[in-house]
Design an enzyme around this catalytic site. Structure first.
Site, PDB file in Angstrom:
ATOM      1  N   GLN A 144      32.154  44.671  38.155  1.00  0.00           N
ATOM      2  CA  GLN A 144      31.963  43.283  37.726  1.00  0.00           C
ATOM      3  C   GLN A 144      32.465  42.224  38.711  1.00  0.00           C
ATOM      4  O   GLN A 144      31.800  41.229  38.939  1.00  0.00           O
ATOM      5  CB  GLN A 144      32.644  43.096  36.372  1.00  0.00           C
ATOM      6  CG  GLN A 144      32.501  41.730  35.741  1.00  0.00           C
ATOM      7  CD  GLN A 144      33.114  41.708  34.346  1.00  0.00           C
ATOM      8  OE1 GLN A 144      32.529  42.210  33.402  1.00  0.00           O
ATOM      9  NE2 GLN A 144      34.299  41.144  34.230  1.00  0.00           N
TER      10      GLN A 144
ATOM     11  N   GLU B 175      31.171  33.607  36.944  1.00  0.00           N
ATOM     12  CA  GLU B 175      32.474  33.068  37.349  1.00  0.00           C
ATOM     13  C   GLU B 175      32.421  32.387  38.712  1.00  0.00           C
ATOM     14  O   GLU B 175      33.449  32.121  39.321  1.00  0.00           O
ATOM     15  CB  GLU B 175      33.533  34.172  37.301  1.00  0.00           C
ATOM     16  CG  GLU B 175      33.702  34.702  35.878  1.00  0.00           C
ATOM     17  CD  GLU B 175      34.792  35.742  35.716  1.00  0.00           C
ATOM     18  OE1 GLU B 175      35.368  36.189  36.730  1.00  0.00           O
ATOM     19  OE2 GLU B 175      35.067  36.111  34.563  1.00  0.00           O
TER      20      GLU B 175
ATOM     21  N   ASP C  78      37.857  43.952  39.760  1.00  0.00           N
ATOM     22  CA  ASP C  78      37.817  44.160  38.312  1.00  0.00           C
ATOM     23  C   ASP C  78      36.482  44.851  38.007  1.00  0.00           C
ATOM     24  O   ASP C  78      35.488  44.178  37.724  1.00  0.00           O
ATOM     25  CB  ASP C  78      37.921  42.838  37.547  1.00  0.00           C
ATOM     26  CG  ASP C  78      37.774  43.050  36.032  1.00  0.00           C
ATOM     27  OD1 ASP C  78      37.685  44.223  35.602  1.00  0.00           O
ATOM     28  OD2 ASP C  78      37.733  42.053  35.278  1.00  0.00           O
TER      29      ASP C  78
ATOM     30  N   ASP D 209      43.197  44.854  31.241  1.00  0.00           N
ATOM     31  CA  ASP D 209      42.622  43.708  30.516  1.00  0.00           C
ATOM     32  C   ASP D 209      42.059  44.223  29.190  1.00  0.00           C
ATOM     33  O   ASP D 209      42.703  44.101  28.131  1.00  0.00           O
ATOM     34  CB  ASP D 209      41.539  43.048  31.386  1.00  0.00           C
ATOM     35  CG  ASP D 209      40.742  41.972  30.662  1.00  0.00           C
ATOM     36  OD1 ASP D 209      41.157  41.528  29.576  1.00  0.00           O
ATOM     37  OD2 ASP D 209      39.686  41.546  31.186  1.00  0.00           O
TER      38      ASP D 209
ATOM     39  N   LYS E 130      45.014  36.580  28.460  1.00  0.00           N
ATOM     40  CA  LYS E 130      43.982  35.621  28.058  1.00  0.00           C
ATOM     41  C   LYS E 130      44.359  35.033  26.705  1.00  0.00           C
ATOM     42  O   LYS E 130      44.414  35.751  25.702  1.00  0.00           O
ATOM     43  CB  LYS E 130      42.634  36.324  27.940  1.00  0.00           C
ATOM     44  CG  LYS E 130      42.039  36.809  29.261  1.00  0.00           C
ATOM     45  CD  LYS E 130      40.880  37.755  29.004  1.00  0.00           C
ATOM     46  CE  LYS E 130      40.030  38.013  30.230  1.00  0.00           C
ATOM     47  NZ  LYS E 130      39.080  39.140  30.009  1.00  0.00           N
TER      48      LYS E 130
HETATM   49  P1  PGA Z   1      35.318  38.174  29.959  1.00  0.00           P
HETATM   50  O1  PGA Z   1      36.135  38.932  31.083  1.00  0.00           O
HETATM   51  O2  PGA Z   1      33.870  38.247  30.367  1.00  0.00           O
HETATM   52  O3  PGA Z   1      35.621  38.994  28.756  1.00  0.00           O
HETATM   53  O4  PGA Z   1      35.850  36.799  29.894  1.00  0.00           O
HETATM   54  C1  PGA Z   1      36.305  38.388  32.299  1.00  0.00           C
HETATM   55  C2  PGA Z   1      37.354  39.196  33.005  1.00  0.00           C
HETATM   56  O5  PGA Z   1      37.444  40.397  32.792  1.00  0.00           O
HETATM   57  O6  PGA Z   1      38.105  38.610  33.736  1.00  0.00           O
HETATM   58 ZN    ZN Z   2      38.694  41.891  33.166  1.00  0.00          ZN
END
Ligand code: PGA
Ligand code: ZN
Length: 360
Positions: free
Chosen positions: A96, A138, A175, A246, A271
């Site tokens: 990702q 992002e 990540d 995470d 988060k």
């Molecule tokens: P998310 O994850 O798409 O669940 O916000 C982003 C990440 O893993 O940083």
């Molecule tokens: Zn993540």
């Protein structure tokens, strides 16, 4: 919004915003489920953050100082996601996020400059190679690379083109978000066509990448339910790099506690809206601190322009933030706020980043 306006609002209007934990606990009680399923974590976290802001305004001090006290002087090193794959991009990259971390920068402002220059160098390189330069969720590029490794190769090239030394000035973080390609107890690298791997084989693949590329941090290298895999993953890689959980921890103290006792990682991605209140987020951070684990305050892929996490990162003092690449205003808002804080702190601002220990 309905839950905020009709349910939570009427119960908290008139309360002292300084009573953060009381208000957060009241919302947890009102919700009545173990995971904010009824009111919604985005509803509770919005109120919780607004309460903290109101209290800081009442006291007439900046949010980072309100939440972190006089010691809140440490600016973070940013993990900047400049190349996207996986669920965040329509390309042939399974992992990702590929991030750059300016581990050798002397200040936050300089770190941001190092990252911005690398981001633009990468754009030029991708363009020259005939790849698309549109950005993913992002703000990282989402080129249709042929292999996962190629992502690290073009980033190293970009770091050099920008005039920096890979591993010394700027390192790489990944990540993979491995939950997204975990099926039937195996890891399916489908988008790239690299086949199926066991958790042991995938950890071995990361290990070979660490030898080849200046990787200093891997988040979610394995899937959220693969607790046994994470234990092995951390015992193999955890002395060389930061292992961030995470999806496996979801900022929940119960899971972080289990992770600490099983040595599943050595750092946590934090988060706020994953757990749903400022108070519980601070508890998660405190757990990391006690265990001598790292922690990274993070945005979400779906974000708003609210720069709360910039102040929150300085308040918690962990020295790391993950808030995307150097484009898209919802990412830049956080960087701009950190620049403001660094300027405001002046000589008191510190920048000792915890990843410097992995400098090569
Ligand atoms: P998310 O994850 O798409 O669940 O916000 C982003 C990440 O893993 O940083
Ligand atoms: Zn993540």
């Amino acid at each position: 919004m309905k839950n905020v306006n009709r349910e939570i609002g009427p119960r908290i209007i008139g309360l002292d915003p300084g009573a953060q934990s009381e208000i957060d606990n009241l919302m947890i009680e009102m919700d009545g489920t173990p995971n904010k399923a009824r009111l919604g974590a985005n509803a509770t976290v919005g109120v919780s953050m607004a309460v903290a802001r109101a209290a800081a305004l009442t006291k007439g001090i900046p949010l980072y100082a309100y939440l972190g006290g006089a010691e809140a002087t440490r600016l973070p090193v940013p993990m900047m996601n400049i190349l996207n794959g996986g669920k965040h991009a329509d390309n042939s990259v399974d992992f990702q996020e590929f991030m750059v971390i300016p581990i050798g920068a002397p200040s936050f402002a300089e770190a941001l400059r190092y990252g911005a220059e690398t981001f633009h160098a990468l754009k030029a390189i991708l363009k020259k190679k005939g790849y698309a330069t549109g950005v993913g969720d992002e703000g990282g590029f989402a080129p249709n690379l042929k292999r996962n490794e190629e992502a690290c190769e073009v980033i190293v090239e970009a770091i050099e083109k920008a005039g920096y030394i890979p591993g010394r000035d700027i390192a790489i973080a990944l990540d993979p978000a491995a939950s997204s390609f975990y099926e039937n107890d195996t890891y399916e690298l489908k988008k790239s066509g690299q086949g199926r791997l066991s958790n042991t084989q995938l950890t071995r693949l990361y290990n070979s990448w660490i030898e080849k590329f200046p990787i200093v941090s891997i988040e979610d290298g394995l899937a959220e339910n693969d607790w046994a895999g994470f234990k092995e993953h951390t015992s193999v890689l955890g002395d060389k790099i930061q292992i961030v959980g995470d999806d496996i921890f979801v900022t929940n103290t119960e899971f972080i506690r289990r992770g600490i006792s099983e040595k599943s990682a050595n750092a946590v991605l934090i988060k706020l809206n994953q757990i749903g209140t400022v108070t519980e987020t601070i508890e998660a951070v405190e757990l990391c601190r006690k265990a001598d684990w790292g922690f990274v305050i993070s945005h979400r892929s779906g974000e708003t322009e609210d720069p709360f996490i910039a102040d929150f990162t300085v308040a918690m003092g962990g020295g790391q933030i993950k808030t995307g690449s150097v484009c898209r205003s919802e990412r830049i808002a956080k960087y701009n706020r950190l620049l403001e804080i660094e300027t405001e702190l002046g000589n008191e601002a510190e920048f000792g980043n915890p990843l410097a220990q992995y400098q090569r």
